[in-house]
Design a protein around this motif. Structure first.
Motif, PDB file in Angstrom:
ATOM      1  N   GLU A  29     -20.471 -55.301  -8.460  1.00 22.08           N
ATOM      2  CA  GLU A  29     -20.158 -54.120  -7.659  1.00 22.08           C
ATOM      3  C   GLU A  29     -21.361 -53.690  -6.831  1.00 22.08           C
ATOM      4  O   GLU A  29     -21.219 -53.265  -5.680  1.00 22.08           O
ATOM      5  N   SER A  30     -22.574 -53.777  -7.399  1.00 17.15           N
ATOM      6  CA  SER A  30     -23.776 -53.411  -6.654  1.00 17.15           C
ATOM      7  C   SER A  30     -23.955 -54.327  -5.449  1.00 17.15           C
ATOM      8  O   SER A  30     -24.299 -53.878  -4.352  1.00 17.15           O
ATOM      9  N   THR A  33     -21.394 -53.428  -2.750  1.00 25.47           N
ATOM     10  CA  THR A  33     -21.758 -52.190  -2.066  1.00 25.47           C
ATOM     11  C   THR A  33     -22.925 -52.419  -1.116  1.00 25.47           C
ATOM     12  O   THR A  33     -22.935 -51.927   0.012  1.00 25.47           O
ATOM     13  N   SER A  36     -21.674 -54.177   1.900  1.00 21.59           N
ATOM     14  CA  SER A  36     -20.848 -53.318   2.727  1.00 21.59           C
ATOM     15  C   SER A  36     -21.687 -52.350   3.554  1.00 21.59           C
ATOM     16  O   SER A  36     -21.377 -52.077   4.710  1.00 21.59           O
ATOM     17  N   ASN A 269     -13.317 -49.446  -0.758  1.00 15.84           N
ATOM     18  CA  ASN A 269     -14.255 -48.963   0.244  1.00 15.84           C
ATOM     19  C   ASN A 269     -13.519 -48.241   1.370  1.00 15.84           C
ATOM     20  O   ASN A 269     -12.330 -48.443   1.608  1.00 15.84           O
TER      21      ASN A 269
END
Length: 465
Positions: A29-30, A33, A36, A269
């Protein structure tokens, strides 16, 4: 025939996907992110940069946006990054975004002993190195303390949004769209609940168009009413940390910058539906917002329908649960009532059987008593004797029975004779009218017949006790 570079891009995409899938969920997930926000094209580069700052996502993004260099770190091994060993994943050059195939047996960052002597020395020094490492960890824990865990600075972003709203109102007045008092994520969540889009305004205080836009456009009463009715208005300065992140994420290159943002169904997101940057008048912004609603309004309608279906499904499920629980309670009550009725029936049956048994025992007792009295009772007195008295017993049904007794006999002997005739003397009394007296077998059995009346005839009536 494939396009030039097509095979290389396909290989790079497959390698990025394989590397991302081998990460633990939190680090995955990090990485997503970070990519993104920074638009980093390489998963390997994102992993290396996050690993160089100890997987501190905030710090990695800040370093990327500010253009500062990342800390020099030794090449991450599999245990530190949480990547499982997979020799088929190629090594990627940091910052290039190009995959370079280096083979399955790439050189490790730590050289392996190549001779028997080096292997022997390494074998004997391994416990010493482990001991030194443990001692260093203990000293670091005692004097420095445990490493702090990086958490998202949500409160900082919320405070920055509130401060910007206050500053805007102090400079341009109270007529403006209603600022959402929270961070960008709060605005997205609230807009999702209200079935509205988020209208994002990135404020560049030093841009030459900003004062006119704020004074002439964002204070237009007609436009303000339209925005408040149809959007969740969220604004922040690009000088804040969250503003810088969004500027990079939205690729805002000119100001003022307006973006219409939502969280699409099935996505995590934010998604920018439409954006506009640079000089614009109030009527131009109004037309832009109207066209955005016309073009993407189906997203909100679909969300409303989905929410309505969800609520209807939940209501149906709750009604079914209530009905199921009611049916369970009714079945339980029915079973309990049946069990109670069965228990009462059995109890009544036991009582009747016990009473029947007791009555049978009482009948046998009375019969034995009568038989005993029949054997012990005196012979009937001689008729016409002056010492003889004729006792007549009248029963409640009008029937009559007589027997001769001697005047010296007691009333108890009369009761015993009545007992032999099948009458339970424990439940009756003998009553004479002249004089009016009532005799009980237990209390008055000692009375002699001559004490009751001297005549030759004596009549008793049977009464129940």
């Amino acid at each position: 025939m494939s396009e030039p570079g097509g095979e290389s891009l396909e290989t790079e995409s497959e390698a990025n996907a394989a590397l991302l899938n081998n990460l633990p969920q939190d680090k995955k997930e990090s990485v997503e992110t970070f990519i993104s926000v920074t638009r980093c094209q390489s998963v390997e580069e994102a992993v290396d940069r996050l690993a160089s700052v100890g997987w501190d996502l905030e710090r990695a993004v800040d370093l990327h946006i500010s253009g500062e260099s990342f800390p020099v770190n030794r090449p991450p091994n599999n245990s530190e990054n949480g990547v499982r060993e997979n020799p088929t994943i190629p090594r990627q050059e940091i910052g290039t975004g190009v995959i370079e195939q280096t083979g399955s047996n790439t050189a490790s960052s730590r050289s392996r002993p190549s001779t028997l002597f080096q292997m022997t020395i390494s074998f004997f020094l391994a416990p010493l190195r482990a001991l030194i490492k443990a001692a260093a960890s203990l000293l670091r824990f005692l004097f420095v303390g445990p490493r702090s865990v990086s958490r998202p600075r949500i409160e900082v972003a919320r405070r920055a949004a509130r401060e910007f709203a206050q500053q805007f109102e102090s400079e341009y007045g109270s007529i403006h769209p209603t600022f959402f008092q929270g961070c960008f994520l709060d605005a997205l969540n609230y807009a999702k609940q209200q079935f509205k889009f988020v209208m994002v305004y990135l404020h560049a205080d030093r841009h030459y168009l900003t004062p006119d836009f704020c004074r002439d456009v964002l204070t237009n009463e007609q436009l303000v009413g339209f925005i408040n009715e149809n959007f969740i208005f969220w604004a922040c300065s690009v000088d804040s940390a969250e503003g810088r992140h969004l500027q990079v994420s939205f690729r805002a290159t000119d100001f003022p910058y307006i973006a219409i943002v939502t969280v699409a169904q099935g996505r995590r997101n934010a998604q920018v539906l439409e954006s506009r940057q640079g000089a614009m008048e109030s009527d131009e912004l109004t037309e832009f917002l109207v066209q955005t609603l016309e073009r993407h309004g189906e997203i909100l309608n679909s969300a409303r329908l989905e929410q309505q279906r969800h609520l209807e499904t939940r209501q149906i499920r709750e009604e079914q649960d209530v009905a199921f629980q009611r049916a369970i309670e009714e079945d339980r009550a029915r079973l309990e009532a049946a069990a109670q009725a069965e228990a009462a029936r059995k109890e009544e049956q036991v009582r009747l059987e016990r009473e029947k048994e007791e009555a049978e025992l009482e009948r046998e007792r009375l019969e034995r008593r009568r038989q005993l009295k029949l054997r012990e009772i005196e012979e009937e007195a001689v008729k016409g004797d002056s010492d003889t008295v004729t006792i007549a017993i009248r029963q409640s049904d009008g029937s009559r029975m007589e027997r001769r007794f001697r005047k010296e006999n007691t009333i108890r002997q009369v009761f015993d004779w009545v007992d032999t005739r099948g009458i339970d003397i424990d439940k009756i009394c003998l009553v004479c009218n002249f004089p009016k007296r009532r005799f009980d077998y237990t209390k008055d059995g000692h009375w002699k017949l001559c004490e009751i009346d001297q005549g030759p005839h004596l009549v008793f009536f049977i009464e129940d006790k």
